[in-house]
Design a protein around this motif. Structure first.
Motif, short mmCIF file in Angstrom:
data_model
loop_
_atom_site.label_atom_id
_atom_site.label_comp_id
_atom_site.label_asym_id
_atom_site.label_seq_id
_atom_site.Cartn_x
_atom_site.Cartn_y
_atom_site.Cartn_z
N GLY A 168 2.10 7.22 22.34
CA GLY A 168 0.81 7.77 21.97
C GLY A 168 -0.07 6.73 21.32
O GLY A 168 0.40 5.72 20.80
N VAL A 169 -1.37 7.01 21.34
CA VAL A 169 -2.33 6.07 20.79
C VAL A 169 -2.30 6.13 19.27
O VAL A 169 -2.34 7.21 18.67
N SER A 170 -2.21 4.98 18.67
CA SER A 170 -2.26 4.89 17.20
C SER A 170 -3.28 3.82 16.83
O SER A 170 -3.31 2.75 17.43
N GLY A 171 -4.09 4.13 15.87
CA GLY A 171 -5.12 3.18 15.46
C GLY A 171 -6.37 3.30 16.31
O GLY A 171 -6.40 3.99 17.33
N LEU A 172 -7.40 2.61 15.87
CA LEU A 172 -8.69 2.67 16.54
C LEU A 172 -8.77 1.59 17.61
O LEU A 172 -8.47 0.42 17.36
N ILE A 173 -9.14 2.00 18.82
CA ILE A 173 -9.33 1.05 19.92
C ILE A 173 -10.81 0.72 20.01
O ILE A 173 -11.64 1.61 20.17
N LYS A 174 -11.13 -0.54 19.90
CA LYS A 174 -12.54 -0.95 19.91
C LYS A 174 -13.03 -1.12 21.35
O LYS A 174 -12.40 -1.78 22.17
N VAL A 175 -14.17 -0.50 21.64
CA VAL A 175 -14.80 -0.58 22.95
C VAL A 175 -16.24 -1.04 22.77
O VAL A 175 -16.98 -0.47 21.96
N LEU A 176 -16.64 -2.06 23.51
CA LEU A 176 -18.01 -2.57 23.44
C LEU A 176 -18.68 -2.37 24.80
O LEU A 176 -18.07 -2.60 25.84
N SER A 177 -19.94 -1.95 24.77
CA SER A 177 -20.68 -1.74 26.01
C SER A 177 -22.15 -1.56 25.69
O SER A 177 -22.51 -1.12 24.59
N ALA A 178 -23.01 -1.89 26.66
CA ALA A 178 -24.45 -1.72 26.48
C ALA A 178 -24.94 -0.41 27.08
O ALA A 178 -25.58 0.40 26.43
N LYS A 200 -22.25 -0.09 20.59
CA LYS A 200 -23.32 -0.38 21.53
C LYS A 200 -23.83 -1.82 21.37
O LYS A 200 -24.13 -2.26 20.27
N ILE A 201 -23.90 -2.50 22.50
CA ILE A 201 -24.47 -3.84 22.55
C ILE A 201 -25.96 -3.71 22.89
O ILE A 201 -26.35 -2.89 23.72
N ASN A 202 -26.78 -4.52 22.26
CA ASN A 202 -28.19 -4.50 22.59
C ASN A 202 -28.42 -4.94 24.03
O ASN A 202 -27.64 -5.73 24.58
N VAL A 203 -29.49 -4.43 24.62
CA VAL A 203 -29.87 -4.89 25.96
C VAL A 203 -30.88 -6.01 25.82
O VAL A 203 -31.51 -6.19 24.77
N LEU A 204 -31.05 -6.77 26.89
CA LEU A 204 -32.00 -7.87 26.88
C LEU A 204 -33.43 -7.35 26.73
O LEU A 204 -33.74 -6.24 27.19
N PRO A 205 -34.30 -8.11 26.11
CA PRO A 205 -35.71 -7.69 26.02
C PRO A 205 -36.39 -7.79 27.38
O PRO A 205 -35.85 -8.37 28.32
N GLY A 206 -37.59 -7.22 27.46
CA GLY A 206 -38.35 -7.33 28.70
C GLY A 206 -38.01 -6.28 29.72
O GLY A 206 -37.85 -6.58 30.91
N THR A 214 -25.85 -12.69 23.59
CA THR A 214 -25.86 -13.19 22.21
C THR A 214 -25.43 -12.11 21.24
O THR A 214 -24.62 -12.34 20.33
N ASP A 215 -25.97 -10.90 21.43
CA ASP A 215 -25.58 -9.78 20.57
C ASP A 215 -24.11 -9.42 20.80
O ASP A 215 -23.40 -9.06 19.86
N LEU A 216 -23.67 -9.50 22.06
CA LEU A 216 -22.25 -9.24 22.36
C LEU A 216 -21.36 -10.19 21.56
O LEU A 216 -20.39 -9.75 20.93
N GLU A 217 -21.70 -11.47 21.56
CA GLU A 217 -20.85 -12.42 20.83
C GLU A 217 -20.90 -12.18 19.33
O GLU A 217 -19.88 -12.29 18.64
N ASP A 218 -22.06 -11.80 18.82
CA ASP A 218 -22.15 -11.49 17.39
C ASP A 218 -21.22 -10.34 17.03
O ASP A 218 -20.53 -10.37 15.99
N LYS A 219 -21.17 -9.32 17.88
CA LYS A 219 -20.31 -8.17 17.59
C LYS A 219 -18.84 -8.50 17.81
O LYS A 219 -17.96 -7.91 17.17
#
Length: 463
Positions: A168-178, A200-206, A214-219
């Motif tokens: 069974g799952v124990s502990g928090l599983i970290k998931v990153l996505s935009a 949540k990862i930030n999306v690119l501007p524009g 860049t935000d992905l690496e920061d997180k």
């Protein structure tokens, strides 16, 4: 048993009538309404002796057949709905006729998985993916994401010496996505990871939907070396934006994470020299999901997963039938029974095999490029009309737009769909109420764009 015995005697007539009805439907698909207008009432009584197949076919035609919309037709642009190629129909019918429970390629009974193995290799070739991927067929994006993320969950556990599948799952599983698709988020819920457990990862501007690397690496840095799952997109739903897979691959060399790509329909960009740059680098991912019942144009309930061969043990640990000792060692005596969620599977690969063998790489290149051309043609019409506003540029095969007067979006879309000539779906993009047209059907042509735009102009005049 009277009806059963009679049906057996009349089997040829039954199949002939179904074939004639099927041909009539397919040959008139251009003219069939894209929206149901029949008021169906559910029947609550159960016929005591039955009607027999021919009697039931007649009853079906009286009650339900008129309500069947042209969802596989050339002007059904709602959601992301593919059509069905003639070859795929043939393969699907034969899947039903032969009725295999596709599990093994060398079993004591069924060996139909050989067809699935071969079809996966054909798909890897179609997408220009390396041979170090293992794959299989499931029902759709949800189960495909579930399968891949199930193996990812097991990988996360192994990073700390745990066996989540057994204990069974124990502990928090970290998931990153935009911009994770709802089917991936639903899979997280079913896997016990948690649908809210996405950073949540930030999306690119524009006006972009692609993740900001860049935000992905920061997180990632903020996780202090903790392993995690990254869900990235090969074609977002609203605007078909693609994450930068080559940049993500560079991060793989620095950090420890499972990289999953949801390529439900955007992965088909790989079929065209014009658009394959959009998926450059995706071959480095741990897992990829692709829907076949979208741009491959095979009947519904068809998707594939691709998983690196090096992760096959993780997948087997997640999905094996632990109590089925008679199956032997799952790695030595391969059976999809031990590598996928379902214990019972029809021969889902056959429609895809038929279509790939029939039309080849060039056929699918033409389908992709034709659909993109149609999307651009429709976008030209939207951009040339002062009533409309493009919400995002056309990046591949989807047009996301709105009316300048947002208060009229619902009424406009309702009237347009009510014509039965074309079907589009509502969406919300960057908080703005909009409309989306997705082009993935092999039948769609410039003539269909003309029919749709003429109907739109009529409605605009009325409004």
């Amino acid at each position: 048993m009277d009806h059963l015995n009679k049906d057996l005697v009349q089997l040829d007539e039954i199949l002939n009538q179904v074939q004639k009805q099927s041909s009539a439907y397919l040959n008139q698909l251009h003219n069939r309404p894209t929206t149901g207008k029949v008021n169906l009432q559910q029947e609550v009584t159960f016929h005591e002796k039955g009607r027999g197949t021919l009697g039931t076919l007649q009853y079906f035609n009286e009650r339900f057949e008129p309500a069947m919309v042209a969802s596989s037709g050339p002007r059904y642009w709602g959601f992301v709905t593919g059509g069905t190629t003639p070859a795929a129909i043939a393969g699907d019918w034969l899947s039903t006729i032969y009725d295999q429970n596709t599990q093994s390629g060398k079993g004591s009974g069924d060996i139909s998985a050989i067809i699935e193995f071969e079809t996966i290799k054909l798909l890897l070739s179609l997408f220009n993916l390396p041979k170090d991927f293992f794959g299989g067929f499931v029902t759709g994006a949800t189960v495909s994401n579930f399968t891949c993320l199930g193996a990812a969950r097991q990988w996360i556990g192994k990073q700390s010496g745990k066996d989540f599948a057994k204990d069974g799952v124990s502990g928090l599983i970290k998931v990153l996505s935009a911009m994770p698709h709802s089917s991936a988020v639903k899979s997280l819920a079913m896997l016990g990871i948690g649908s809210n457990n996405v950073t949540k990862i930030n999306v690119l501007p524009g006006n972009r939907e692609a993740l900001d690397v860049t935000d992905l690496e920061d997180k990632i840095i903020a996780l202090n070396g903790e392993p995690f799952i990254l869900i990235s997109s090969a074609g977002t739903v609203n605007t078909v934006d693609f994450d930068d897979f080559q940049a993500i691959q560079k991060l793989r060399k620095k950090y420890n994470f499972w990289w999953h790509i949801d390529a439900a329909f955007g992965g088909f960009a790989a079929c065209s020299p014009k658009y394959k740059h959009l998926v450059a680098g995706w071959e480095q991912a741990d897992s990829i999901t692709v829907d076949c019942h979208k741009w491959l144009n095979v009947p519904y309930e068809s998707a594939v997963f691709f998983l690196k061969e090096k992760h096959k043990l993780l997948q087997m640990e997640t999905f094996q039938n632990a109590n089925a000792a008679y199956l032997g060692n799952p790695l030595e005596n391969f059976s999809y029974l031990n590598f996928l969620p379902e214990n019972s599977r029809r021969l889902k690969a056959l429609p895809t095999w038929f279509s790939l063998m029939s039309y080849g790489k060039s056929g699918y290149q033409q389908i992709v490029e034709s659909n993109v051309a149609n999307a651009l043609l429709f976008a030209e019409f939207i951009q040339s009309n002062v009533v409309f506003e493009m919400l995002a540029p056309v990046r591949l095969n989807t047009v996301c737009f709105s009316l300048n007067d947002k208060s009229k979006v619902d009424e406009f879309l309702s009237r347009l769909n009510a014509t039965g000539k074309v079907f589009l779906t509502a969406t919300v993009y960057n908080g703005v109420k909009g409309i989306r047209a997705a082009f993935v059907n092999w039948r769609t042509s410039g003539a269909d764009i003309k029919i749709a735009t003429e109907e739109i102009n009529k409605i605009l005049t009325e409004l």
